[in-house]
Design a protein around this motif. Sequence first.
Motif, PDB file in Angstrom:
ATOM      1  N   ALA A  44       0.835  -1.204   0.000  1.00  0.00           N
ATOM      2  CA  ALA A  44       0.000   0.000   0.000  1.00  0.00           C
ATOM      3  C   ALA A  44       0.869   1.253   0.000  1.00  0.00           C
ATOM      4  CB  ALA A  44      -0.933   0.004   1.207  1.00  0.00           C
ATOM      5  N   ALA A  45       1.953   1.236   0.768  1.00  0.00           N
ATOM      6  CA  ALA A  45       2.853   2.393   0.808  1.00  0.00           C
ATOM      7  C   ALA A  45       3.520   2.605  -0.555  1.00  0.00           C
ATOM      8  CB  ALA A  45       3.906   2.202   1.896  1.00  0.00           C
ATOM      9  N   ILE A  46       3.945   1.523  -1.188  1.00  0.00           N
ATOM     10  CA  ILE A  46       4.562   1.625  -2.517  1.00  0.00           C
ATOM     11  C   ILE A  46       3.549   2.156  -3.528  1.00  0.00           C
ATOM     12  CG2 ILE A  46       5.474   0.252  -4.449  1.00  0.00           C
ATOM     13  CD1 ILE A  46       6.982  -1.420  -2.328  1.00  0.00           C
ATOM     14  N   SER A  47       2.324   1.695  -3.440  1.00  0.00           N
ATOM     15  CA  SER A  47       1.281   2.160  -4.350  1.00  0.00           C
ATOM     16  C   SER A  47       1.022   3.660  -4.181  1.00  0.00           C
ATOM     17  CB  SER A  47      -0.008   1.369  -4.096  1.00  0.00           C
ATOM     18  OG  SER A  47      -1.049   1.837  -4.896  1.00  0.00           O
ATOM     19  N   THR A  48       0.981   4.120  -2.938  1.00  0.00           N
ATOM     20  CA  THR A  48       0.777   5.555  -2.668  1.00  0.00           C
ATOM     21  C   THR A  48       1.937   6.368  -3.219  1.00  0.00           C
ATOM     22  OG1 THR A  48      -0.463   5.010  -0.669  1.00  0.00           O
ATOM     23  CG2 THR A  48       0.351   7.258  -0.858  1.00  0.00           C
ATOM     24  N   CYS A  49       3.147   5.891  -3.006  1.00  0.00           N
ATOM     25  CA  CYS A  49       4.341   6.575  -3.515  1.00  0.00           C
ATOM     26  C   CYS A  49       4.332   6.600  -5.044  1.00  0.00           C
ATOM     27  CB  CYS A  49       5.585   5.865  -2.987  1.00  0.00           C
ATOM     28  SG  CYS A  49       7.154   6.457  -3.647  1.00  0.00           S
ATOM     29  N   ALA A  50       4.002   5.480  -5.647  1.00  0.00           N
ATOM     30  CA  ALA A  50       4.026   5.361  -7.109  1.00  0.00           C
ATOM     31  C   ALA A  50       2.933   6.186  -7.778  1.00  0.00           C
ATOM     32  CB  ALA A  50       3.887   3.895  -7.515  1.00  0.00           C
ATOM     33  N   ALA A  51       1.888   6.557  -7.033  1.00  0.00           N
ATOM     34  CA  ALA A  51       0.807   7.359  -7.600  1.00  0.00           C
ATOM     35  C   ALA A  51       1.313   8.721  -8.083  1.00  0.00           C
ATOM     36  CB  ALA A  51      -0.312   7.548  -6.578  1.00  0.00           C
ATOM     37  N   SER A  52       2.477   9.148  -7.580  1.00  0.00           N
ATOM     38  CA  SER A  52       3.061  10.419  -8.015  1.00  0.00           C
ATOM     39  C   SER A  52       3.765  10.292  -9.357  1.00  0.00           C
ATOM     40  CB  SER A  52       4.068  10.907  -6.970  1.00  0.00           C
ATOM     41  OG  SER A  52       5.187  10.040  -6.955  1.00  0.00           O
ATOM     42  N   GLY A  53       3.839   9.065  -9.873  1.00  0.00           N
ATOM     43  CA  GLY A  53       4.513   8.835 -11.135  1.00  0.00           C
ATOM     44  C   GLY A  53       5.909   8.247 -10.980  1.00  0.00           C
ATOM     45  N   ALA A  54       6.354   8.096  -9.746  1.00  0.00           N
ATOM     46  CA  ALA A  54       7.684   7.537  -9.485  1.00  0.00           C
ATOM     47  C   ALA A  54       7.665   6.034  -9.745  1.00  0.00           C
ATOM     48  CB  ALA A  54       8.097   7.802  -8.047  1.00  0.00           C
ATOM     49  N   GLY A  55       8.685   5.559 -10.431  1.00  0.00           N
ATOM     50  CA  GLY A  55       8.767   4.136 -10.749  1.00  0.00           C
ATOM     51  C   GLY A  55       9.774   3.372  -9.910  1.00  0.00           C
ATOM     52  N   ASP A  56      10.376   4.035  -8.927  1.00  0.00           N
ATOM     53  CA  ASP A  56      11.423   3.370  -8.143  1.00  0.00           C
ATOM     54  C   ASP A  56      11.096   3.304  -6.659  1.00  0.00           C
ATOM     55  OD1 ASP A  56      11.652   6.086  -7.673  1.00  0.00           O
ATOM     56  OD2 ASP A  56      13.858   6.092  -7.698  1.00  0.00           O
ATOM     57  N   CYS A  57       9.813   3.303  -6.293  1.00  0.00           N
ATOM     58  CA  CYS A  57       9.422   3.314  -4.887  1.00  0.00           C
ATOM     59  C   CYS A  57       9.792   2.017  -4.181  1.00  0.00           C
ATOM     60  CB  CYS A  57       7.925   3.565  -4.755  1.00  0.00           C
ATOM     61  SG  CYS A  57       7.420   5.194  -5.360  1.00  0.00           S
ATOM     62  N   THR A  58      10.255   2.157  -2.968  1.00  0.00           N
ATOM     63  CA  THR A  58      10.658   1.018  -2.157  1.00  0.00           C
ATOM     64  C   THR A  58      10.347   1.326  -0.694  1.00  0.00           C
ATOM     65  OG1 THR A  58      12.501  -0.456  -1.611  1.00  0.00           O
ATOM     66  CG2 THR A  58      13.033   1.857  -1.911  1.00  0.00           C
ATOM     67  N   VAL A  59      10.070   0.296   0.094  1.00  0.00           N
ATOM     68  CA  VAL A  59       9.749   0.498   1.506  1.00  0.00           C
ATOM     69  C   VAL A  59      11.001   0.915   2.268  1.00  0.00           C
ATOM     70  CG1 VAL A  59       8.910  -0.600   3.623  1.00  0.00           C
ATOM     71  CG2 VAL A  59       7.829  -1.129   1.433  1.00  0.00           C
ATOM     72  N   ALA A  60      10.891   1.996   3.038  1.00  0.00           N
ATOM     73  CA  ALA A  60      12.028   2.513   3.798  1.00  0.00           C
ATOM     74  C   ALA A  60      11.848   2.341   5.310  1.00  0.00           C
ATOM     75  CB  ALA A  60      12.247   3.989   3.492  1.00  0.00           C
ATOM     76  N   VAL A  61      10.599   2.364   5.781  1.00  0.00           N
ATOM     77  CA  VAL A  61      10.292   2.189   7.209  1.00  0.00           C
ATOM     78  C   VAL A  61       9.027   1.354   7.296  1.00  0.00           C
ATOM     79  CG1 VAL A  61       9.778   3.348   9.409  1.00  0.00           C
ATOM     80  CG2 VAL A  61      11.249   4.487   7.712  1.00  0.00           C
ATOM     81  N   ALA A  62       8.997   0.389   8.204  1.00  0.00           N
ATOM     82  CA  ALA A  62       7.809  -0.446   8.383  1.00  0.00           C
ATOM     83  C   ALA A  62       7.641  -0.788   9.861  1.00  0.00           C
ATOM     84  CB  ALA A  62       7.914  -1.726   7.560  1.00  0.00           C
ATOM     85  N   LYS A  63       6.381  -0.913  10.294  1.00  0.00           N
ATOM     86  CA  LYS A  63       6.086  -1.276  11.692  1.00  0.00           C
ATOM     87  C   LYS A  63       6.626  -2.628  12.015  1.00  0.00           C
ATOM     88  CE  LYS A  63       2.365   1.025  13.976  1.00  0.00           C
ATOM     89  NZ  LYS A  63       0.974   1.159  14.227  1.00  0.00           N
TER      90      LYS A  63
END
Length: 195
Positions: free
Chosen positions: A176-195
């Motif tokens: 879900a976090a990657i999807s939110t990040c990628a919605a900006s058009g970025a193609g290199d999103c990756t998880v940086a912090v997770a619970k």
Amino acid sequence: MRNPTSLLTPVLLAMSLAMPASAQDVPDQRTAKRELFGTRNSDMSILQHPSLSDLDLATLREMPRLASLKYYGALAIAPDAGLQADTSTGAFNYHSLQAARAAAVAGCNDKRSGGAACVVVAEVTPRRYEAGRALTLSQDASRAVDGRDFGRAGANAALAISPGTGAWGLGDGGAAAISTCAASGAGDCTVAVAK
């Protein structure tokens, strides 16, 4: 006959290098907070370059007073054109100083029609910046991790970033976090912090 396991070693090594980081490599919120810089203020450093006039230097000194510049940031100019030219390009609110520098120089070079390649003349970093931290995030993403927004993302809260564009996103889980990040058009999103 050749040992078949000797052929597997390079293949396995290549596969392990191509795989995304494991969940153990991604810090949780508490660890991330300890690693990140404060989010209240940023500092701008002027990098001396022979092409900067006294007026350019005075303008650069005034910039932090006139605008809220978010870390990590960089300002690049075409030395032949000067600071006041349309080629001057700023890249702010990136996740690392290196990414901000690269984006500013690339944007400036894209606008040039000749002459010397663009150079970085100013950088924006967090107050009390020290190089070498394991995790760096933009000022806005750092605020999200430090504040309540991260917890409100859900039981499996995660923050994904785009190292190349500065985009980021929160979500209930890594996907879900990657999807939110990628919605900006970025193609290199990756998880940086997770619970």
